[in-house]
Enzyme design. Structure first.
Site, PDB file in Angstrom:
ATOM      1  N   MET A 112       0.855  -1.191   0.000  1.00 47.05           N
ATOM      2  CA  MET A 112       0.000   0.000   0.000  1.00 47.05           C
ATOM      3  C   MET A 112       0.894   1.245   0.000  1.00 47.05           C
ATOM      4  O   MET A 112       0.455   2.331   0.400  1.00 47.05           O
ATOM      5  CB  MET A 112      -0.943  -0.006   1.203  1.00 47.05           C
ATOM      6  N   GLY A 113       2.158   1.102  -0.425  1.00 48.22           N
ATOM      7  CA  GLY A 113       3.065   2.239  -0.484  1.00 48.22           C
ATOM      8  C   GLY A 113       3.600   2.607   0.887  1.00 48.22           C
ATOM      9  O   GLY A 113       3.555   1.798   1.813  1.00 48.22           O
ATOM     10  N   HIS A 147       9.148   0.933   3.386  1.00 44.67           N
ATOM     11  CA  HIS A 147      10.277   0.961   4.316  1.00 44.67           C
ATOM     12  C   HIS A 147      11.152  -0.262   4.028  1.00 44.67           C
ATOM     13  O   HIS A 147      10.865  -1.029   3.083  1.00 44.67           O
ATOM     14  CB  HIS A 147       9.796   0.996   5.770  1.00 44.67           C
ATOM     15  N   HIS A 192       9.577  -3.640   3.186  1.00 46.14           N
ATOM     16  CA  HIS A 192       9.081  -3.854   1.822  1.00 46.14           C
ATOM     17  C   HIS A 192      10.244  -4.172   0.873  1.00 46.14           C
ATOM     18  O   HIS A 192      10.108  -5.008  -0.032  1.00 46.14           O
ATOM     19  CB  HIS A 192       8.375  -2.586   1.303  1.00 46.14           C
ATOM     20  N   GLN A 212     -10.310  -2.492   2.468  1.00 45.86           N
ATOM     21  CA  GLN A 212      -9.844  -3.102   3.713  1.00 45.86           C
ATOM     22  C   GLN A 212      -9.829  -2.130   4.890  1.00 45.86           C
ATOM     23  O   GLN A 212      -9.346  -2.469   5.966  1.00 45.86           O
ATOM     24  CB  GLN A 212      -8.477  -3.760   3.503  1.00 45.86           C
ATOM     25  N   SER A 219       6.919  -0.793  10.258  1.00 48.84           N
ATOM     26  CA  SER A 219       5.548  -0.629   9.786  1.00 48.84           C
ATOM     27  C   SER A 219       5.402   0.795   9.251  1.00 48.84           C
ATOM     28  O   SER A 219       6.000   1.735   9.796  1.00 48.84           O
ATOM     29  CB  SER A 219       4.576  -0.832  10.957  1.00 48.84           C
ATOM     30  N   SER A 220       4.580   0.931   8.215  1.00 51.35           N
ATOM     31  CA  SER A 220       4.357   2.276   7.646  1.00 51.35           C
ATOM     32  C   SER A 220       3.724   3.196   8.676  1.00 51.35           C
ATOM     33  O   SER A 220       3.849   4.419   8.592  1.00 51.35           O
ATOM     34  CB  SER A 220       3.445   2.184   6.421  1.00 51.35           C
ATOM     35  N   ARG A 221       3.031   2.621   9.653  1.00 55.91           N
ATOM     36  CA  ARG A 221       2.328   3.459  10.637  1.00 55.91           C
ATOM     37  C   ARG A 221       3.256   3.932  11.762  1.00 55.91           C
ATOM     38  O   ARG A 221       2.862   4.808  12.535  1.00 55.91           O
ATOM     39  CB  ARG A 221       1.138   2.705  11.226  1.00 55.91           C
TER      40      ARG A 221
HETATM   41  O1  PAF Z   1      -0.116  -5.561   3.850  1.00 58.50           O
HETATM   42  C1  PAF Z   1      -0.524  -4.680   3.070  1.00 58.50           C
HETATM   43  O2  PAF Z   1       0.162  -3.689   2.781  1.00 58.50           O
HETATM   44  C2  PAF Z   1      -1.903  -4.832   2.437  1.00 58.50           C
HETATM   45  O3  PAF Z   1      -2.806  -5.431   3.330  1.00 58.50           O
HETATM   46  C3  PAF Z   1      -1.887  -5.589   1.089  1.00 58.50           C
HETATM   47  C4  PAF Z   1      -1.402  -7.013   1.254  1.00 58.50           C
HETATM   48  C5  PAF Z   1      -0.980  -4.858   0.105  1.00 58.50           C
HETATM   49  C6  PAF Z   1      -3.289  -5.639   0.497  1.00 58.50           C
HETATM   50  O4  PAF Z   1      -3.803  -4.361   0.273  1.00 58.50           O
END
Ligand code: PAF
Length: 264
Positions: free
Chosen positions: A14-15, A18, A21, A45, A169-171
């Site tokens: 989801m961009g 970090h 990824h 989601q 984590s992105s958050r």
């Molecule tokens: O983990 C995530 O970033 C998201 O849940 C995913 C797997 C890209 C699905 O939108």
């Protein structure tokens, strides 16, 4: 690529990328000839009360990181391409979607399973890399691909951690300086709990003590649980023979930290 018989790896994201990824890209590259990443902040989601609008976005930074990581292709579909008017199909994965994040975020795994199935079918990838950080998501996506006979292999990739143990984590970028200093208490408590369970201490007592330590340290635990690693059913007695996982979610300020570790 497929016509030329090359194996394609997919890294769904989801961009707000970090190092975790980038490790997914590296893992996919080890298993495939070419790697595609998707960047799509999936509205399906997020519940109405969740942080969709606030979810961090950094398109230019993400593309630069993916280029540097040697990613061959980036798929950034607009929302209308993924969910055109009239789209009416969603995927419910019973079993591993129940409990834990499934309870905390109703509908979340429906959105994850649906978007992942679409990404798998759109790209025709041979292998898709998912971080173990979101352990329940990994089980849901693995089950979904298996149940729907989607010809893709789900590749689990170990969680990448900061030097102090906090899972990337992105958050995490939303943590204040003081909260960031507190956050490593979560993996510390989990490591201690896992060691005590392995030594044979009563599971319920270990988990209760772990939650109390989190609370005393300023974290608000949603759960700290010992589960079967695949079914995610809670285990509260010794004697389980299959792989076990310790799952945790805890709130710190406005951020919900998620983590999990293998037990044994
Ligand atoms: O983990 C995530 O970033 C998201 O849940 C995913 C797997 C890209 C699905 O939108």
């Amino acid at each position: 690529m497929r016509a030329a018989g090359r194996r394609l790896g997919l890294v769904p994201t989801m961009g707000a990328l970090h190092a975790g990824h980038i490790e997914l890209v590296a893992a996919a590259r080890r298993e495939a000839d070419a790697v595609a990443a998707s960047i799509f902040v999936n509205p399906l989601q997020f519940a109405a009360n969740e942080d969709l609008a606030r979810y961090p976005r950094d398109e230019a930074g993400d593309l630069a990181k993916l280029r540097a990581a040697g990613c061959d292709l980036v798929w950034m579909p607009p929302v209308e391409a993924m969910y055109p008017p009239g789209a009416a199909t969603v995927i419910e994965v019973a079993g591993p979607s129940s409990g834990w994040e499934g309870d905390a975020r109703p509908g979340h795994f429906r959105g994850v399973a649906t978007v992942c199935a679409k990404l798998f079918l759109q790209t025709g990838a041979d292998v898709a890399a998912f971080g173990e950080k979101d352990w329940q998501q990994l089980q849901v996506v693995t089950r979904m691909a298996r149940d729907l006979d989607i010809p893709i292999r789900i590749l689990p990739v170990p969680t990448v951690r900061e030097a102090d143990g906090l899972a990337m984590s992105s958050r995490n970028r939303f943590l204040s300086e003081a909260e960031r200093a507190t956050a490593p208490l979560l993996p510390q408590v989990m490591a201690r709990a896992a060691a005590e369970i392995l030594r044979g201490a009563p599971v319920a007592g270990v988990l209760a003590a772990g939650q109390a330590t989190l609370r005393a340290g300023g974290l608000a635990p949603d759960y700290l649980a010992l589960v079967d690693a695949e079914t995610l059913r809670p285990l509260d007695a010794p004697g389980h023979t299959g792989p076990m996982r310790l799952l945790a979610a805890a709130r710190l300020g406005g951020v919900r930290l998620l983590d999990n570790i293998a037990v044994g």
